[in-house]
Design a protein around this motif. Structure first.
Motif, PDB file in Angstrom:
ATOM      1  N   VAL A   1       0.486  -1.419   0.289  1.00 50.66           N
ATOM      2  CA  VAL A   1       0.328  -0.109  -0.182  1.00 50.66           C
ATOM      3  C   VAL A   1       1.104   1.077   0.648  1.00 50.66           C
ATOM      4  CG1 VAL A   1      -1.515   1.502   1.168  1.00 50.66           C
ATOM      5  CG2 VAL A   1      -2.331  -1.008   0.796  1.00 50.66           C
ATOM      6  N   GLY A   2       1.721   0.776   1.132  1.00 53.84           N
ATOM      7  CA  GLY A   2       2.548   2.376   0.914  1.00 53.84           C
ATOM      8  C   GLY A   2       3.159   2.845  -0.923  1.00 53.84           C
TER       9      GLY A   2
ATOM     10  N   LEU B   1      -3.041  -3.434 -12.509  1.00 52.11           N
ATOM     11  CA  LEU B   1      -2.668  -4.524 -11.196  1.00 52.11           C
ATOM     12  C   LEU B   1      -3.523  -5.306 -10.614  1.00 52.11           C
ATOM     13  CD1 LEU B   1      -0.380  -1.279  -9.675  1.00 52.11           C
ATOM     14  CD2 LEU B   1       0.451  -3.391 -12.058  1.00 52.11           C
ATOM     15  N   PRO B   2      -1.923  -6.861 -10.312  1.00 56.56           N
ATOM     16  CA  PRO B   2      -3.202  -7.525  -9.623  1.00 56.56           C
ATOM     17  C   PRO B   2      -2.877  -7.838  -7.820  1.00 56.56           C
ATOM     18  CG  PRO B   2      -1.076  -8.743 -10.714  1.00 56.56           C
ATOM     19  CD  PRO B   2      -1.136  -6.821 -11.123  1.00 56.56           C
ATOM     20  N   LEU B   3      -3.503  -6.505  -7.630  1.00 52.00           N
ATOM     21  CA  LEU B   3      -3.844  -6.386  -6.293  1.00 52.00           C
ATOM     22  C   LEU B   3      -5.475  -6.400  -5.420  1.00 52.00           C
ATOM     23  CD1 LEU B   3      -2.036  -3.127  -6.267  1.00 52.00           C
ATOM     24  CD2 LEU B   3      -0.644  -5.272  -5.626  1.00 52.00           C
ATOM     25  N   SER B   4      -5.105  -7.304  -4.227  1.00 50.26           N
ATOM     26  CA  SER B   4      -6.432  -7.986  -3.626  1.00 50.26           C
ATOM     27  C   SER B   4      -6.932  -6.156  -3.741  1.00 50.26           C
ATOM     28  CB  SER B   4      -6.054  -8.155  -2.359  1.00 50.26           C
ATOM     29  OG  SER B   4      -5.626  -6.735  -1.663  1.00 50.26           O
TER      30      SER B   4
ATOM     31  N   GLY C   1      -8.601  -0.955  -2.240  1.00 51.77           N
ATOM     32  CA  GLY C   1      -9.171   0.190  -1.367  1.00 51.77           C
ATOM     33  C   GLY C   1      -8.910   1.396  -0.515  1.00 51.77           C
ATOM     34  N   ALA C   2      -7.794   0.606   0.486  1.00 52.27           N
ATOM     35  CA  ALA C   2      -6.561   1.612   1.357  1.00 52.27           C
ATOM     36  C   ALA C   2      -5.733   2.593   0.549  1.00 52.27           C
ATOM     37  CB  ALA C   2      -5.931   0.356   1.980  1.00 52.27           C
TER      38      ALA C   2
ATOM     39  N   ALA D   1      -7.666  -1.263   7.869  1.00 48.65           N
ATOM     40  CA  ALA D   1      -6.294  -0.838   8.624  1.00 48.65           C
ATOM     41  C   ALA D   1      -5.343   0.100   7.492  1.00 48.65           C
ATOM     42  CB  ALA D   1      -6.151  -2.083   9.652  1.00 48.65           C
ATOM     43  N   MET D   2      -4.943  -0.846   6.280  1.00 49.32           N
ATOM     44  CA  MET D   2      -3.818  -0.076   5.400  1.00 49.32           C
ATOM     45  C   MET D   2      -4.363   1.063   5.140  1.00 49.32           C
ATOM     46  SD  MET D   2      -3.306  -3.880   3.602  1.00 49.32           S
ATOM     47  CE  MET D   2      -5.200  -3.944   2.835  1.00 49.32           C
ATOM     48  N   GLY D   3      -5.204   1.655   4.959  1.00 45.55           N
ATOM     49  CA  GLY D   3      -5.890   2.556   4.895  1.00 45.55           C
ATOM     50  C   GLY D   3      -5.739   3.168   6.042  1.00 45.55           C
ATOM     51  N   ALA D   4      -6.301   3.386   6.936  1.00 46.40           N
ATOM     52  CA  ALA D   4      -6.023   4.247   7.889  1.00 46.40           C
ATOM     53  C   ALA D   4      -4.023   4.494   8.216  1.00 46.40           C
ATOM     54  CB  ALA D   4      -6.273   3.800   9.629  1.00 46.40           C
TER      55      ALA D   4
END
Length: 100
Positions: A9-10, A30-33, A38-39, A46-49
């Motif tokens: 994410v970062g 991109l093959p990302l979840s 969403g983050a 939590a990753m977005g936060a």
């Protein structure tokens, strides 16, 4: 619990600046979840936060530097550790490039 996803994410959050394209169009290819997307796009979960917290920290928006229930000292220490780690990576990459 998923350090690799937080790292992703970062890492990918600044692709729009690097590629001079909207982040949404970059992420579509991109093959990302969905959690990672969403983050990055909406600061979800939590990753977005954590991403929002880092961005606020970088801008010096001290009143909005919050991440889950972490103490400000914990956030500061994590930020300093991550920037130190990235500095080491940059130095390593620069030395590798100099060899070629």
């Amino acid at each position: 619990n998923d350090q690799d996803a937080f790292f992703t994410v970062g890492l990918f959050s600044a692709l729009d600046a690097l590629m001079d394209r909207p982040i949404q169009s970059i992420l579509e290819g991109l093959p990302l979840s969905e959690d990672v997307k969403g983050a990055i796009l909406n600061y979800e979960g939590a990753m977005g936060a954590a991403l929002k917290c880092v961005l606020c920290y970088e801008r010096g928006e001290w009143d909005t530097v919050q991440c889950l229930n972490l103490e400000p000292s914990t956030i500061r220490e994590a930020f300093l550790q991550s920037t130190s780690c990235m500095k080491n990576v940059q130095e390593l990459l620069a030395s590798e490039v100099a060899v070629f």
